[in-house]
Design an enzyme around this catalytic site. Structure first.
Site, PDB file in Angstrom:
ATOM      1  N   SER A 129      -5.845   0.963  -0.110  1.00  0.00           N
ATOM      2  CA  SER A 129      -4.554   0.264  -0.217  1.00  0.00           C
ATOM      3  C   SER A 129      -3.512   0.885   0.712  1.00  0.00           C
ATOM      4  CB  SER A 129      -4.056   0.259  -1.664  1.00  0.00           C
ATOM      5  OG  SER A 129      -3.970   1.574  -2.177  1.00  0.00           O
ATOM      6  N   ASP A 173      -0.598   9.219  -0.202  1.00  0.00           N
ATOM      7  CA  ASP A 173      -1.625   8.411   0.461  1.00  0.00           C
ATOM      8  C   ASP A 173      -1.088   7.760   1.731  1.00  0.00           C
ATOM      9  OD1 ASP A 173      -2.957   9.137  -1.794  1.00  0.00           O
ATOM     10  OD2 ASP A 173      -3.025   7.148  -2.692  1.00  0.00           O
TER      11      ASP A 173
END
Length: 384
Positions: A129, A173
């Site tokens: 993602s 992330d």
């Protein structure tokens, strides 16, 4: 075929033209520092050689036509009206990124045709993602010639995931996908956003093993953990658990446990994990793989016992790897938890033995087939 080649070829086939823009953003693996990012703490990930490519070209209207090659699905939305949610989960990552870039730059309404292709395994904890969010952000920056830094692109991706997709993730992330450096781990201070590159020792392999136990952060217990950490921070009277030292925690641990046993366990993980990241930087500087291995083992035990985010299949994989590598490296669960992957740092000459012990035992014991990757620490988002 690589995601870059795939995206470019499919774009060419669909639009009878070469793409004008191709960008690529990597997934990541976190070596140590789990669930510390949204507590303003420290993490130490690296970008990996799996990622997401986007090839595209400008249109003469305000429409984005987005084809997800790996899913064979298309999404279409307009940039000159409020961007609504899609029923396709993947499409909301794209829409969310564009929506928040438009908040910063309302004049950004440029239409485009895009093809997306990636090879980060979905729901594995390797940040498919974030790779998508960062790639879309970079594509927007190129398309609109916007003055966005890579840190801006990362934080915009996090905002999209928090406020549009609905997963209350931290910023690690996206930051590592945007800022990763070849052959380096990156210690990130998730409060100041300061980064400290640490070379991966030359004789060490980064091994990732996917348990193939799927996980879904939006519907899982991730958000609950975050609330428990906030509860503990409030108890200590600080902005975030980053501000609590191991000594401070130990002094008031009994008091917090009496008040909320679960919040105390969650806080113990975060506070000790932050210290482990700082210790891991020193261990790597000194090329001390034994020390690093102990820190990774302690991190895993803490995730299992205090943060309670591992599952039996993941614990079993870690045990198998530890049997082979002993004191010459380390292994732990990586990612949000409740499935996903383990990461190991081990000498190159142990890789085949690690692969063998898992192949011989994991499926036989769990009924699931693992996926085994040997990765290299890679550069962050880039224009091709």
């Amino acid at each position: 075929m690589t995601p870059i080649q795939n995206a470019q070829q499919i774009f060419n086939r669909q639009h009878k033209n070469l793409p004008e823009i191709t960008v690529y953003a990597p997934g990541r693996v976190n070596i140590i520092g789990e669930h510390t990012d949204y507590n303003d703490g420290f993490v130490m990930p690296c970008a990996i050689n799996f990622g997401t490519a986007i090839s595209g070209a400008i249109r003469d209207d305000h429409i984005w036509n987005v084809y997800a090659a790996d899913l064979d699905e298309t999404d279409e939305f307009s940039l000159n009206v409020e961007i609504p949610k899609s029923e396709h989960k993947w499409a909301n990552y794209v829409r969310g990124v564009v929506k928040f870039i438009q908040e910063r730059y309302p004049h950004f309404q440029q239409g485009a045709n895009l093809v997306i292709s990636g090879n980060v395994p979905l729901s594995s904890g390797l940040s498919s993602s974030a790779a998508l969010e960062v790639a879309v952000g970079k594509f927007c920056q190129q398309l609109g010639d916007l003055p966005l830094s890579h840190t801006d692109i990362a934080l915009n991706g996090q905002k999209a995931e928090n406020q549009f997709v609905g997963a209350n993730c931290g910023n690690m992330d996206q930051l590592i996908s945007a800022l990763g450096q070849e052959n380096h781990l990156l210690m990130i201070d998730c409060r100041s956003l300061e980064t400290t590159p640490t070379p991966v020792p030359q004789d060490v392999a980064v091994i990732i093993v996917n348990s193939n136990v799927p996980h879904d952060l939006v519907t899982g217990e991730y958000n609950t953990r975050r609330q428990q950490c906030e509860e503990a921070a409030k108890f200590f009277g600080v902005k975030a658990l980053r501000d609590v030292s191991v000594e401070q925690f130990q002094k008031r641990e009994a008091e917090l446990t009496a008040l909320s046993p679960l919040a105390a366990k969650r806080a113990r993980h975060v506070v000790t994990e932050n210290q482990r990241v700082l210790d891991a930087v020193e261990a790597l500087k000194n090329n001390d793989l034994t020390c690093l291995g102990k820190l990774m083992e302690a991190s895993h035990d803490s995730m299992r016992d205090d943060f309670e985010i591992t599952v039996p299949q993941i614990d079993y994989l870690v045990e198998l790897v530890q049997l082979v590598i002993g004191k010459s490296g380390g292994a732990r669960m990586t990612g949000g938890g409740f499935g996903g992957c383990i990461v190991a740092l081990a000498p190159h000459d142990k890789v085949d033995a690690v692969r063998k012990i898992i192949a011989d035992n994991y499926e036989k014991t769990t009924g699931l087939k693992e996926t085994f990757y040997v990765c290299t620490a890679s550069q962050g988002v880039r224009v091709i």
